[in-house]
Write an enzyme that holds these catalytic residues in place. Structure first.
Site, PDB file in Angstrom:
ATOM      1  N   GLU A   1       0.838  -1.207   0.000  1.00 46.74           N
ATOM      2  CA  GLU A   1       0.000   0.000   0.000  1.00 46.74           C
ATOM      3  C   GLU A   1       0.868   1.250   0.000  1.00 46.74           C
ATOM      4  O   GLU A   1       1.952   1.256   0.562  1.00 46.74           O
ATOM      5  CB  GLU A   1      -0.794   0.067   1.300  1.00 46.74           C
TER       6      GLU A   1
ATOM      7  N   CYS B   1       3.400   8.529   1.124  1.00 48.62           N
ATOM      8  CA  CYS B   1       3.842   7.642   2.192  1.00 48.62           C
ATOM      9  C   CYS B   1       4.177   6.298   1.544  1.00 48.62           C
ATOM     10  O   CYS B   1       3.308   5.644   0.968  1.00 48.62           O
ATOM     11  CB  CYS B   1       2.686   7.518   3.183  1.00 48.62           C
TER      12      CYS B   1
ATOM     13  N   CYS C   1       6.075  -6.980   7.917  1.00 42.58           N
ATOM     14  CA  CYS C   1       7.104  -6.418   8.791  1.00 42.58           C
ATOM     15  C   CYS C   1       7.381  -7.394   9.920  1.00 42.58           C
ATOM     16  O   CYS C   1       6.456  -7.994  10.470  1.00 42.58           O
ATOM     17  CB  CYS C   1       6.641  -5.081   9.368  1.00 42.58           C
TER      18      CYS C   1
ATOM     19  N   CYS D   1      -0.343  -2.438  15.020  1.00 42.28           N
ATOM     20  CA  CYS D   1      -0.107  -2.221  13.590  1.00 42.28           C
ATOM     21  C   CYS D   1      -0.615  -3.381  12.733  1.00 42.28           C
ATOM     22  O   CYS D   1      -0.291  -4.543  12.980  1.00 42.28           O
ATOM     23  CB  CYS D   1       1.393  -2.027  13.367  1.00 42.28           C
TER      24      CYS D   1
ATOM     25  N   CYS E   1      -1.438   2.101   8.138  1.00 42.79           N
ATOM     26  CA  CYS E   1      -0.610   1.233   7.311  1.00 42.79           C
ATOM     27  C   CYS E   1      -1.004  -0.232   7.442  1.00 42.79           C
ATOM     28  O   CYS E   1      -1.240  -0.737   8.519  1.00 42.79           O
ATOM     29  CB  CYS E   1       0.873   1.478   7.582  1.00 42.79           C
TER      30      CYS E   1
HETATM   31  N1  SAH Z   1       8.111   0.701  10.470  1.00 38.65           N
HETATM   32  C1  SAH Z   1       8.308   2.094  10.578  1.00 38.65           C
HETATM   33  C2  SAH Z   1       7.593   2.901   9.509  1.00 38.65           C
HETATM   34  C3  SAH Z   1       6.211   2.456   9.129  1.00 38.65           C
HETATM   35  S1  SAH Z   1       4.935   2.642  10.321  1.00 38.65           S
HETATM   36  C4  SAH Z   1       7.906   2.583  11.947  1.00 38.65           C
HETATM   37  O1  SAH Z   1       7.314   1.828  12.695  1.00 38.65           O
HETATM   38  O2  SAH Z   1       8.244   3.717  12.259  1.00 38.65           O
HETATM   39  C5  SAH Z   1       4.630   4.387  10.304  1.00 38.65           C
HETATM   40  C6  SAH Z   1       4.010   4.934  11.575  1.00 38.65           C
HETATM   41  O3  SAH Z   1       2.638   4.513  11.720  1.00 38.65           O
HETATM   42  C7  SAH Z   1       4.747   4.488  12.817  1.00 38.65           C
HETATM   43  O4  SAH Z   1       4.942   5.557  13.700  1.00 38.65           O
HETATM   44  C8  SAH Z   1       3.778   3.471  13.359  1.00 38.65           C
HETATM   45  O5  SAH Z   1       4.020   3.249  14.709  1.00 38.65           O
HETATM   46  C9  SAH Z   1       2.447   4.094  13.038  1.00 38.65           C
HETATM   47  N2  SAH Z   1       1.294   3.184  13.117  1.00 38.65           N
HETATM   48  C10 SAH Z   1       1.218   1.897  12.738  1.00 38.65           C
HETATM   49  N3  SAH Z   1      -0.018   1.400  12.962  1.00 38.65           N
HETATM   50  C11 SAH Z   1      -0.750   2.408  13.480  1.00 38.65           C
HETATM   51  C12 SAH Z   1      -2.099   2.534  13.926  1.00 38.65           C
HETATM   52  N4  SAH Z   1      -2.940   1.507  13.875  1.00 38.65           N
HETATM   53  N5  SAH Z   1      -2.496   3.723  14.427  1.00 38.65           N
HETATM   54  C13 SAH Z   1      -1.644   4.787  14.463  1.00 38.65           C
HETATM   55  N6  SAH Z   1      -0.362   4.731  14.060  1.00 38.65           N
HETATM   56  C14 SAH Z   1       0.088   3.556  13.578  1.00 38.65           C
HETATM   57 FE1  SF4 Z   2       6.601  -2.686  11.472  1.00 34.21          FE
HETATM   58 FE2  SF4 Z   2       4.172  -1.656  11.839  1.00 34.21          FE
HETATM   59 FE3  SF4 Z   2       5.929  -1.685  13.852  1.00 34.21          FE
HETATM   60 FE4  SF4 Z   2       6.359  -0.036  11.781  1.00 34.21          FE
HETATM   61  S1  SF4 Z   2       4.639   0.043  13.217  1.00 34.21           S
HETATM   62  S2  SF4 Z   2       7.841  -1.385  12.778  1.00 34.21           S
HETATM   63  S3  SF4 Z   2       5.519  -1.308  10.099  1.00 34.21           S
HETATM   64  S4  SF4 Z   2       5.025  -3.494  12.857  1.00 34.21           S
END
Ligand code: SAH
Ligand code: SF4
Length: 360
Positions: A92, A110, A117, A124, A342
């Site tokens: 995505e 983005c 992951c 997440c 995400c």
């Molecule tokens: N893996 C990297 C980048 C991708 S996630 C990381 O974790 O930083 C990008 C951002 O979205 C991160 O800050 C992550 O913690 C946040 N994120 C993931 N799932 C989420 C959710 N359900 N609600 C809010 N933020 C979320």
């Molecule tokens: Fe991986 Fe999601 Fe954690 Fe980012 S927030 S490190 S994508 S599991």
């Protein structure tokens, strides 16, 4: 030779390959511009290359435009894309604020860096699925190119201006590919996206944070902090068991020292961590560090058990940090009506029996 991915090649690599197969150097420059600047999706669209040269070239490269399987448009201008890769995997990406009048031509994408992951954060959607594979350079850059191609059909001048690596996957666990993709996106004869307009978000891969500061000090850094005490963060962001908060904060200090840039600390607030004692722990952890805090209400993903805090809780939390002199932004969520957290669209897609909406 045929396994070289066209969209992942630097200009120097194209020059070397072209010269190796008897083509003029300027052909490589033309090829690079078709791919990286004009974002074409087929060999036939490269109109100044000539049939014979195109035939030679196409037998030396793999050219895999991404297949758009679903596009969703939010009321707030956010667009979300689900792409299928050549091996059938899906990823995505999100184009934020695509509304010219509202945003004065700031177009942020983005990007995803992995399929799935391995980190497995508790809130997440991507983490729930586990790790499948790294994206190649061509697949990372391809997200920008194919979104650009798609939007340009209705808006020929469209240009991406900002990149955040906040889609699926942990960018610093696919380090070499992400760094090369950044170089390509920045290239004078490609998309020309400024280094300082690209931000990598990480769950905290400490050695790579320091390496990033040395390798590419202009790229921005966001840390997915989410908790300010090791016992809480161990549960929310399992990367913390490997690199606990003390080592993470030390790496941030080193990053700030080398790059002279501030760090963004991302905090997804749930009804659990939005409490007063957590806010105080954030103050203790962050006071004196050069950074901003970005508060985002968690986007509840089925199966995670996470709940959104009330707006009253968010306000109180922000107030505690602000009172201690910490800069806080309460990031508005975008695209919540289109599952823009995400990994959510991919999950929905995989659980349905869908047909592609056709090529872009
Ligand atoms: N893996 C990297 C980048 C991708 S996630 C990381 O974790 O930083 C990008 C951002 O979205 C991160 O800050 C992550 O913690 C946040 N994120 C993931 N799932 C989420 C959710 N359900 N609600 C809010 N933020 C979320
Ligand atoms: Fe991986 Fe999601 Fe954690 Fe980012 S927030 S490190 S994508 S599991």
């Amino acid at each position: 030779m045929e396994d070289i991915e066209l969209r992942g090649c630097s200009l120097d690599e194209l020059i070397e390959i072209c010269q190796g197969i008897g083509l003029k150097r300027y052909r490589a420059t033309q090829l690079f511009q078709w791919v990286q600047q004009k974002a074409v999706r087929s060999w036939n669209d490269m109109r100044n290359l000539g049939e014979a040269d195109l035939r030679t070239l196409s037998s030396h490269f793999q050219f895999y435009p991404l297949e758009l399987v679903r596009e969703q448009r939010s009321k707030d201008g956010t667009r979300k894309y689900l792409f299928r890769l050549h091996d059938g995997e899906t990823i995505e990406c999100v184009l934020m604020d695509y509304e010219r009048t509202m945003t004065r031509d700031r177009h942020t994408i983005c990007l995803s860096t992995q399929v799935g992951c391995a980190v497995g954060c508790a809130f997440c959607a991507t983490g729930l699925e586990g790790f499948r594979r790294n994206l190649s350079v061509g697949e990372i850059v391809g997200q920008v190119l194919d979104i650009t191609h798609s939007v340009r059909r209705e808006d020929p001048d469209f240009q991406v201006t900002n990149i955040v690596f906040m889609g699926m996957g942990e960018p610093l666990l696919n380090y070499d590919q992400v760094l090369k993709a950044i170089q390509l996106l920045n290239h004078e004869q490609g998309q020309k996206i400024g280094m300082r307009r690209m931000t990598i978000s990480t769950s905290g891969v400490v050695p790579r944070i320091i390496q990033l500061a040395k390798d590419n000090p202009q790229v921005g850094l966001a840390i997915s902090l989410h908790a300010a005490q090791d016992n809480v963060r161990n549960q929310l962001v399992p990367m913390n068991r490997r690199y606990p908060l003390a080592s993470l904060m030390e790496a941030c200090e080193e990053y700030i020292r080398i790059t002279r840039r501030r760090v963004t600390f991302e905090v997804a607030l749930t009804s659990e961590n939005a409490r007063n004692e957590e806010a105080k722990a954030f103050v203790r952890l962050l006071k004196g560090h050069l950074g901003y805090v970005n508060l985002i209400p968690v986007n509840p993903v089925a199966g995670t058990g996470m709940e959104r805090p009330t707006s009253e809780q968010i306000k109180r939390f922000a107030q505690v940090l602000e009172n201690a002199g910490i800069s806080v932004f309460s990031r508005e969520e975008r695209g919540t009506d289109i599952d823009a957290a995400c990994g959510q669209l991919r999950r929905l897609w995989e659980s349905e029996d869908n047909e592609p909406i056709g090529p872009i």
